[in-house]
Design an enzyme around this catalytic site. Structure first.
Site, PDB file in Angstrom:
ATOM      1  N   ARG A  40       0.797  -1.230   0.000  1.00  0.00           N
ATOM      2  CA  ARG A  40       0.000   0.000   0.000  1.00  0.00           C
ATOM      3  C   ARG A  40       0.829   1.279   0.000  1.00  0.00           C
ATOM      4  NH1 ARG A  40      -4.966  -0.789   4.330  1.00  0.00           N
ATOM      5  NH2 ARG A  40      -5.500  -2.939   3.853  1.00  0.00           N
ATOM      6  N   HIS A  86      -8.033  -4.126  -7.208  1.00  0.00           N
ATOM      7  CA  HIS A  86      -7.730  -3.474  -5.925  1.00  0.00           C
ATOM      8  C   HIS A  86      -8.920  -3.614  -4.988  1.00  0.00           C
ATOM      9  CE1 HIS A  86      -4.985  -0.945  -3.652  1.00  0.00           C
ATOM     10  NE2 HIS A  86      -5.988  -0.144  -3.317  1.00  0.00           N
ATOM     11  N   TYR A 130     -19.797  12.520 -11.031  1.00  0.00           N
ATOM     12  CA  TYR A 130     -19.850  13.777 -11.769  1.00  0.00           C
ATOM     13  C   TYR A 130     -18.602  14.044 -12.602  1.00  0.00           C
ATOM     14  CZ  TYR A 130     -23.750  14.801  -8.626  1.00  0.00           C
ATOM     15  OH  TYR A 130     -24.932  14.746  -7.940  1.00  0.00           O
TER      16      TYR A 130
END
Length: 819
Positions: A40, A86, A130
């Site tokens: 990570r 992921h 959006y």
């Protein structure tokens, strides 16, 4: 229960292992920590990416969301990344995607975003439903050739698919875009850099493997933040590159306008929240911590940042500026160059970082070449079969027609014509129209192309230098395609009064002897005389010592000092001890770390040097080289190389040129050649240069003059025995470089060899110094104007055994200041 049947309780007990809880907790925590570190938080040194970045880009690649496709909804990209590669929260993936699209976070954004992806004010991106995104063109360079077996693949989290363990990465992304992250017990914070600089350093390392960190730092000037700003000082940057750790001070860019009574801030340190900055300044003004501010406005727009600080009428702008610097306009960037090397975290210096990248790139190019070689070899094999079939086309067609089916035809071709199985399969599937003579020509042309490519690939795989050359060419192509200018500049900390502030600004003469004694004296010490005078004592030398160089400079000038060994040093004029004209001087060992027999040959004032100008150098053997002024930054105290010299050759003279001037090279025996500066292409610092003048046997270069017809009127030549002349520029017709030139001045027994050649104009003064320490200053108009190929007139009356050792020109501006 029978005694032969085992007791289930005993079986279960035998499967239990006793463990100390502290040992189990320790091992479990270590496993967790390594999972966070490798999975990570830390980037891979090879492609500079963490797994989440790599998976997002690969998911976009697999989905065809490239720079040439239409934008895709961010929610779609996040969903595909999360579902296939992921298995973590969508918000974490989207935050990463958004950051890769922010031009204020990434030096070279990897995602081309459409919509609201946040702002420098700390505003969060709009919801993923959006916004839209696609890969930026430079991101495709990270994935280039990934289908050609260039990197290893591993199973994804549920073993349905495979994902790359690392990307091919056609440029050093770790340094270019930087990285930050917090793991268990460690963190990384790699600053972004300029793409051109990093690639130049990578090429330097490939071509010169024994390059030191200091050598690479001549290319990588320092971090280059996407928000610009200024780095204060260079020591912290140098430490970070040498050790992998450092604390770099980054200061906002602002302009203090005392007449208008305002301070305008136009660039902020990297990762500084603009809205929070304005709020904190306002709080300090309200609390009285900062005084003198009457208004504060944020006038920023899409064109850039503009924060206006209006000052009170009686406020001192410098005081307010210092208060803002102390609390708000300067931040520290803590460099921790920590990355994964073979899966393990390691702190790396600049050279180690690039070495790991270069090794990765070599592996990528080698695997790519092997993959292509296999493909080309297969294709060549098929083409050989087709050509063989066309040579016996009637027999091949008859054999196929006489066969019962394709399998029988394939077997007949293999047995009757010695085709391989692949060739026979291809032939039986060919259309009859492929057996025309025109088709034969096309196949032969393709076969030649394929075999030529096979030879090239075999050369690359067989010669490490050829493989490195491929890497260098590809890197340079990327630098040309995506490179840009630096955004972050370097400044010195001028917050306190320095020693320089206490030194009066005046024109000086600096004298240095062969035994490395150096001193400076006011130029006013040497008043102008008529030509033919003896001058006055400029240095009281010890027995056996002689003057090696003299030059004029302002006491506050920063000078580039060039030596006969081709080295360049940086010197502040005021650092040279000021002494009387009869003093010997002091040892220069504390100012310039020059080697034995190394002498100053030329001095260039950096205050007069623009970024688009060049330093044009000539050597004793007639070579000339032109190098951009920007190449001579970050000069170490031990100097850096200015030109590569062949054995026995020496640097003689240096001039500043602008790309459009004429060059005149003069030789010791009185020859001179004039040619256009453009005939000498710009080269790097370590280049040797090209031949400027073809010298006769026993001759050597005396100097070089840069002529601008709009500024100069004559060429001035001075000889060793104190004679000289002025000649009109028109006397020196233009030729091509590498010629023998024309006769400039008659040398012979009376004049002696030429010492210097200069371009001069009205108002200039000639400063000549003899080996015994006499200095004479005279107006150039005192030296007669005569034609080329003449003897000249007496310029300086020398004592017995004395000779002119060096010459400098004091231009009209310096002369006026001195007066």
């Amino acid at each position: 229960m029978s005694s032969d049947v085992p007791n289930p309780d005993d079986v279960r007990a035998a499967q239990v292992t006793n463990a100390r809880i502290e040992d189990e907790m320790e091992q479990s925590y270590i496993d967790y920590a390594m999972s966070v570190i490798a999975g990570r938080a830390l980037p891979d040194v090879r492609d500079g990416l963490k797994p989440v970045h790599r998976r997002i880009l690969y998911a976009m690649h697999e989905a065809g969301v490239t720079s040439r496709s239409a934008h895709r909804k961010s929610s779609s990209i996040v969903g595909e990344t999360m579902g296939d590669y992921h298995p973590h929260g969508d918000s974490a993936i989207y935050d990463t995607l958004a950051r890769m699209a922010q031009d204020f976070s990434m030096r070279y954004p990897l995602v081309d975003g459409q919509g609201n992806f946040g702002s420098v004010d700390g505003d969060p991106p709009a919801a993923m439903r959006y916004t839209e995104a696609r890969m930026a063109p430079i991101a495709e360079e990270l994935l280039a050739d990934i289908e050609r077996d260039t990197v290893d693949f591993q199973s994804n989290y549920d073993d349905r698919l495979t994902e790359p363990a690392v990307l091919p990465s056609a440029f050093p992304n770790l340094l270019v875009n930087g990285s930050s992250g917090i793991a268990v017990g460690m963190s990384t914070n790699v600053p972004p850099h300029n793409l051109r600089e990093v690639i130049d350093a990578t090429v330097e390392l490939i071509e010169t493997p024994d390059s030191t960190v200091e050598d690479l730092m001549e290319h990588v000037k320092g971090p280059d933040f996407p928000t610009g700003a200024n780095i204060v000082g260079r020591n912290a940057v140098h430490k970070a590159y040498k050790t992998g750790r450092g604390r770099v001070r980054v200061r906002a860019v602002f302009d203090v306008d005392e007449e208008e009574g305002r301070i305008v801030i136009t660039e902020l340190p990297f990762q500084q929240n603009k809205a929070r900055l304005v709020e904190r300044i306002a709080d300090d003004v309200n609390e009285g911590s900062i005084e003198g501010i009457r208004d504060l406005r944020d006038e920023s727009d899409r064109d850039g940042i503009r924060i206006v600080v209006e000052l009170k009428r009686d406020a001192m702008a410098e005081v307010v500026k210092n208060q803002l610097l102390e609390s708000h306009l300067e931040r520290t960037f803590g460099v921790i160059n920590l990355a994964l090397v073979d899966g393990a975290p390691q702190v790396l210096d600049l050279k180690q970082t690039l070495e790991h990248y270069v090794e990765h790139r070599r592996d990528v190019v080698r695997r790519r070449s092997e993959h292509e070689l296999d493909e080309r070899a297969d294709r060549a094999h098929i083409l050989e079969g087709r050509l063989k079939a066309l040579d016996r086309v009637d027999d091949v067609v008859e054999t196929i027609q006489d066969s019962a089916d394709r399998d029988a035809a394939r077997a007949a071709l293999q047995s009757g014509f010695e085709f391989s199985e692949a060739q026979a399969e291809h032939i039986v599937r060919m259309q009859l129209g492929s057996l025309t003579s025109m088709e034969t020509e096309e196949i032969e042309a393709e076969y030649e192309t394929v075999t030529a490519r096979i030879e090239r690939l075999e050369t690359i795989l067989g010669d490490p230098d050829e493989l490195d050359a491929v890497i260098v060419d590809e890197l340079r192509d990327i630098a040309e395609e995506y490179g840009d200018e630096r955004r972050t500049s370097f400044i010195e900390d001028a917050g306190t009064v320095t020693h320089e502030d206490l030194i009066p600004e005046e024109e000086c003469v600096v004298v240095m002897s062969e035994d490395d004694y150096i001193k400076r004296m006011p130029l006013s010490t040497f008043r102008a005389q008529n030509r033919g005078g003896k001058g006055i004592i400029g240095a009281d030398l010890k027995k056996g010592d002689r003057v090696s160089s003299v030059f004029q400079a302002n006491s506050h000038d920063y000078l580039l000092v060039f030596t006969n060994h081709g080295q360049i040093y940086q010197l502040k004029t005021y650092e040279v001890p000021e002494m009387s004209r009869t003093a010997r001087g002091k040892s220069a060992v504390n100012l310039l770390d020059m080697a034995d027999n190394e002498e100053i040959e030329a001095v260039v004032n950096t205050d007069d040097l623009a970024d688009d100008e060049f330093l044009t150098m000539v050597t004793r053997d007639g070579y000339i080289k032109r190098t951009a002024a920007g190449e001579f930054e970050n000069i170490r105290t031990t100097g850096i190389r200015a030109i590569r010299l062949e054995d026995g050759d020496e640097l003689v003279d240096v001039e500043v040129t602008d790309g459009g001037t004429d060059i005149v090279i003069g030789s010791r025996n009185g020859m001179a050649i004039r040619f256009d500066e453009a005939e000498v292409r710009a080269m790097g610092r370590t280049a040797r240069g090209v031949i400027g003048i073809d010298l006769r046997e026993g001759d050597a270069v005396a100097g070089v003059a840069a002529i601008d017809a709009d500024r100069h009127d004559w060429v001035l030549t001075v000889t060793e025995n104190g004679y000289g002349k002025r000649s009109d520029l028109e006397e020196y017709r233009k030729q091509s470089r590498n010629g023998m030139g024309l006769i400039d001045i008659k040398t012979g027994e009376r004049n002696g060899p030429v010492v210097a050649i200069e371009a001069v104009t009205y108002g200039d003064h000639l400063l000549a110094m003899s080996g015994d320490g006499q200095i004479m200053r005279t107006r150039v108009e005192e030296v007669s104007t005569v034609s080329r190929n003449t003897m000249g007139v007496i310029v300086m009356d020398l004592g017995v055994g004395d000779a002119v050792s060096c010459v400098d020109i004091v231009h009209e501006a310096a002369y006026a200041a001195d007066e």
